[in-house]
Every structure is written in structure tokens, then in C-alpha cells.
Design a protein around this motif. Sequence first.
Motif, mmCIF file in Angstrom:
data_model
loop_
_atom_site.group_PDB
_atom_site.id
_atom_site.type_symbol
_atom_site.label_atom_id
_atom_site.label_comp_id
_atom_site.label_asym_id
_atom_site.label_seq_id
_atom_site.Cartn_x
_atom_site.Cartn_y
_atom_site.Cartn_z
ATOM 1 N N GLY A 214 -16.153 72.280 16.853
ATOM 2 C CA GLY A 214 -14.772 71.920 16.193
ATOM 3 C C GLY A 214 -15.215 70.407 17.395
ATOM 4 O O GLY A 214 -15.666 71.114 19.056
ATOM 5 N N VAL A 215 -14.013 69.396 17.321
ATOM 6 C CA VAL A 215 -13.142 68.715 18.209
ATOM 7 C C VAL A 215 -11.935 68.452 18.820
ATOM 8 O O VAL A 215 -11.257 68.628 17.956
ATOM 9 N N ASP A 216 -11.755 67.466 19.228
ATOM 10 C CA ASP A 216 -10.284 67.737 19.773
ATOM 11 C C ASP A 216 -9.881 66.130 19.788
ATOM 12 O O ASP A 216 -8.766 65.672 18.814
ATOM 13 N N ALA A 217 -11.022 65.370 18.594
ATOM 14 C CA ALA A 217 -10.690 64.184 18.141
ATOM 15 C C ALA A 217 -11.678 63.814 17.679
ATOM 16 O O ALA A 217 -12.852 63.885 18.618
ATOM 17 N N VAL A 218 -11.918 63.173 16.404
ATOM 18 C CA VAL A 218 -13.354 62.893 15.993
ATOM 19 C C VAL A 218 -12.993 61.061 14.926
ATOM 20 O O VAL A 218 -11.893 60.501 14.485
ATOM 21 N N ASP A 219 -13.833 59.929 15.343
ATOM 22 C CA ASP A 219 -13.401 58.546 15.163
ATOM 23 C C ASP A 219 -14.779 57.720 14.477
ATOM 24 O O ASP A 219 -15.806 58.843 15.202
ATOM 25 N N PRO A 220 -14.652 57.167 13.078
ATOM 26 C CA PRO A 220 -15.511 56.737 12.693
ATOM 27 C C PRO A 220 -16.382 55.719 13.045
ATOM 28 O O PRO A 220 -17.797 55.546 13.706
ATOM 29 N N LEU A 221 -15.601 55.510 14.901
ATOM 30 C CA LEU A 221 -16.508 54.264 15.181
ATOM 31 C C LEU A 221 -16.810 55.032 16.640
ATOM 32 O O LEU A 221 -18.005 54.199 17.518
ATOM 33 N N GLY B 236 -16.713 58.020 18.268
ATOM 34 C CA GLY B 236 -17.626 59.039 17.884
ATOM 35 C C GLY B 236 -16.735 60.468 17.890
ATOM 36 O O GLY B 236 -15.204 60.323 17.829
ATOM 37 N N LEU B 237 -16.876 61.709 18.972
ATOM 38 C CA LEU B 237 -16.686 62.507 18.982
ATOM 39 C C LEU B 237 -16.389 62.911 20.067
ATOM 40 O O LEU B 237 -16.874 62.662 21.201
ATOM 41 N N TYR B 238 -15.021 63.509 20.464
ATOM 42 C CA TYR B 238 -14.568 63.618 21.946
ATOM 43 C C TYR B 238 -13.595 65.296 22.236
ATOM 44 O O TYR B 238 -13.434 66.035 21.062
ATOM 45 N N SER B 239 -13.639 65.670 22.961
ATOM 46 C CA SER B 239 -13.377 66.672 23.639
ATOM 47 C C SER B 239 -12.891 66.298 24.983
ATOM 48 O O SER B 239 -12.655 65.401 25.112
ATOM 49 N N HIS B 240 -11.323 67.147 25.212
ATOM 50 C CA HIS B 240 -10.306 67.114 26.499
ATOM 51 C C HIS B 240 -10.962 66.906 27.379
ATOM 52 O O HIS B 240 -10.406 66.351 28.189
ATOM 53 N N HIS B 241 -12.135 67.557 27.742
ATOM 54 C CA HIS B 241 -13.027 68.169 29.411
ATOM 55 C C HIS B 241 -14.000 67.814 28.819
ATOM 56 O O HIS B 241 -15.288 68.659 27.768
ATOM 57 N N GLU B 242 -14.193 66.764 30.462
ATOM 58 C CA GLU B 242 -15.983 67.495 30.484
ATOM 59 C C GLU B 242 -16.565 67.952 30.026
ATOM 60 O O GLU B 242 -17.674 68.147 29.556
ATOM 61 N N ALA B 243 -16.652 69.629 30.633
ATOM 62 C CA ALA B 243 -18.000 70.502 30.372
ATOM 63 C C ALA B 243 -18.236 70.916 29.128
ATOM 64 O O ALA B 243 -19.209 71.057 29.419
ATOM 65 N N GLU B 244 -16.831 70.931 28.585
ATOM 66 C CA GLU B 244 -16.940 71.324 26.721
ATOM 67 C C GLU B 244 -17.655 70.263 26.520
ATOM 68 O O GLU B 244 -18.406 70.679 25.535
ATOM 69 N N ALA B 245 -17.756 68.825 26.620
ATOM 70 C CA ALA B 245 -18.087 68.202 25.981
ATOM 71 C C ALA B 245 -19.758 68.402 25.744
ATOM 72 O O ALA B 245 -20.102 67.764 24.965
ATOM 73 N N SER B 246 -20.606 68.386 27.469
ATOM 74 C CA SER B 246 -21.366 68.479 27.645
ATOM 75 C C SER B 246 -22.348 69.002 27.763
ATOM 76 O O SER B 246 -23.142 69.438 26.764
ATOM 77 N N VAL B 247 -21.626 70.660 26.823
ATOM 78 C CA VAL B 247 -22.353 72.135 25.995
ATOM 79 C C VAL B 247 -22.433 71.262 24.785
ATOM 80 O O VAL B 247 -23.366 71.818 24.275
ATOM 81 N N ARG C 253 -30.494 71.406 13.658
ATOM 82 C CA ARG C 253 -31.429 69.895 12.381
ATOM 83 C C ARG C 253 -29.870 69.720 11.324
ATOM 84 O O ARG C 253 -30.367 68.200 11.247
ATOM 85 N N GLN C 254 -29.303 70.124 11.290
ATOM 86 C CA GLN C 254 -27.767 69.476 11.338
ATOM 87 C C GLN C 254 -26.538 69.668 11.835
ATOM 88 O O GLN C 254 -25.676 71.077 11.422
ATOM 89 N N VAL C 255 -25.791 68.863 11.871
ATOM 90 C CA VAL C 255 -24.319 68.561 13.191
ATOM 91 C C VAL C 255 -23.242 68.510 11.564
ATOM 92 O O VAL C 255 -23.040 67.863 11.038
ATOM 93 N N VAL C 256 -22.722 69.903 12.046
ATOM 94 C CA VAL C 256 -21.218 69.318 11.587
ATOM 95 C C VAL C 256 -20.705 69.419 12.070
ATOM 96 O O VAL C 256 -20.352 70.297 12.803
ATOM 97 N N VAL C 257 -19.379 68.680 11.853
ATOM 98 C CA VAL C 257 -17.819 68.297 12.739
ATOM 99 C C VAL C 257 -16.625 69.467 11.650
ATOM 100 O O VAL C 257 -16.877 68.907 10.285
ATOM 101 N N VAL C 258 -16.202 70.184 12.611
ATOM 102 C CA VAL C 258 -14.883 70.304 11.804
ATOM 103 C C VAL C 258 -13.658 70.324 12.170
ATOM 104 O O VAL C 258 -13.653 70.789 13.461
ATOM 105 N N ALA C 259 -13.008 69.413 11.510
ATOM 106 C CA ALA C 259 -11.219 68.756 12.336
ATOM 107 C C ALA C 259 -10.157 68.724 11.034
ATOM 108 O O ALA C 259 -10.394 67.840 10.648
ATOM 109 N N ASP C 260 -9.402 69.166 11.834
ATOM 110 C CA ASP C 260 -8.222 68.635 10.832
ATOM 111 C C ASP C 260 -8.074 67.473 10.620
ATOM 112 O O ASP C 260 -7.816 66.498 11.685
ATOM 113 N N SER C 261 -7.254 66.880 9.689
ATOM 114 C CA SER C 261 -7.011 65.328 9.455
ATOM 115 C C SER C 261 -6.457 64.824 10.641
ATOM 116 O O SER C 261 -6.170 63.646 11.015
#
Length: 261
Positions: free
Chosen positions: A180-187, A189-200, A209-217
Motif C-alpha cells: 500500500g502506498v500514499d501516492a503512485v505516479d507512472p513516471l 514511482g511509489l511514495y510514502s509520507h514517512h521515510e522510515a516506512e518507505a525504507s521498509v 519476485r512480484q510486486v503488487v501495488v494496492v492503491a485507490d484512484s
Amino acid sequence: MDRHERLNTLLEMVGQRDRIEVEQTAKELQVSPATIRRDLDHLAGRQLLTRTRGGAVAGNVAYDLPLRHKAATHSAEKQRIGAAAAKLVQRGMVIGLNGGTTATEVSRAIATRPEFNNTDNAPALTVVTNALNIAHELTVRQSIKIVATGGVARARSFELTGPLAELILHEVSLDLALIGVDAVDPLRGLYSHHEAEASVNRLLAARARQVVVVADSSKLGGYAFARICATMDAHVLVTDTDANQSLVQAFELEGVQVIMA
């Protein structure tokens, strides 16, 4: 709308506009100014915004709201996303889940799938998570093996972060990471509001092996403070049917499969 919905709406308005006025907000929400004043006082008392003369302004937390205040936002969409993402999980997999309301809906959808509720001794599924609430909810499912990372708990998201969380993740391999992400943009990438969460989250993606992003519109086409990874590091995006078609096409051009629930 009821009071819970109104409080969440006020938090969203402050987060988007930086400042709101009592009289104008009362007209928009079709309630009395006195009701808005009481609601703003309540939210200010919980340190979710700052009261001003005649209104309120955003504090830093307006962009990183506690999980319990995010839960009612786009809840129907998140449940559909959770159900669609859960279908990508197969028996015997080792999957990774981070925290947040959408990832929580994924975990709940997984928990209700009959193929993961066997009575055999061997686990039907292994879930590696840094989210305390997800670990707590899934622990009662005897057929699902739970591996919780260590780390320092963040009160706003219930996520464990820091070197201890990363230490565990460096030692495991995942078939699938649902992030789950706080924001995702096609160019961008994936983002979080907090740097520690982003690191994990970055490490969860790297170990899978496969990454699935779950994000509402509402989270598509934006960015937040801390970058998780590049768009090319994700394989699938599960979102809702309100997603902007031009953004969907942009993700697909980047090689990401888009599933709209």
C-alpha cells in the motif's frame, strides 16, 4: 453524513487546502457553523489540525493521518481492491504485506478465502508483515503462518520500522509483496509520507519476485515525501474503477499490469 464521516471529510479538506473557514465549510457540508466549530475543536484536541480564528489550518499530521481516521475514506473502493488483490495470492506462497488501510483490506480478504482455512498442520500461506494490526488480525487464523518484523512501532500507521525491521526482511524471500502506498505516479514511482516506512517498503519490494501495488484512484498521479521505488519495480497495480484512464494507460506503458476493481 454522520459525525465520523464529517470528521474525516474535514481532515481531508484541511489537508488539501491548508486552511478552511467555519462559515464556508458549514455551507459545503450543509451543517451549522456551531457543528463545524465543535468538530474542529475536537480534531484540534487530538492534535490533528490547528484551530485559528474563524477556522483551522493543517498541521504536519494532516498529511499523515492516523490509521483509524483514514479507514472510512474510500472504504468501499479499498474493500474491492483488497478482494481483487487477494485473488493474486496462491496457496503455499510466502507474501509480504506492509501497513495502511488498503493493505489491511487485502489481509482481511485473504483471511476469508476458503483455501487458506484448512485444518492441516502445514500452513496454507505465510505472511511476512511489519504491520501490527495485520499481524494481530491474522494470528487467529491457524492455517496462516505469521512472521512479524521487529522494529519501532509508528502510532499513526501501526507499522514497525527501523533497523530491526530491515534486519528480518534481509533474511527472507517473498513470492509476492502487496504494498500500500500514499501516492503512485507512472513516471515518478511509489511514495510514502514517512521515510522510515518507505525504507521498509522498498526492502519488501526488493525481496519479492512480484510486486503488487494496492492503491485507490485518489492516490494515482501524485507523489509524497519519501520515494519507495521506481514504477518499473512494480509488476501489478490494483486500483478502483474511478481511476483516470490516461493514468491507467501511462502505467501500462511503463509495463505495469493494471487491475481495476
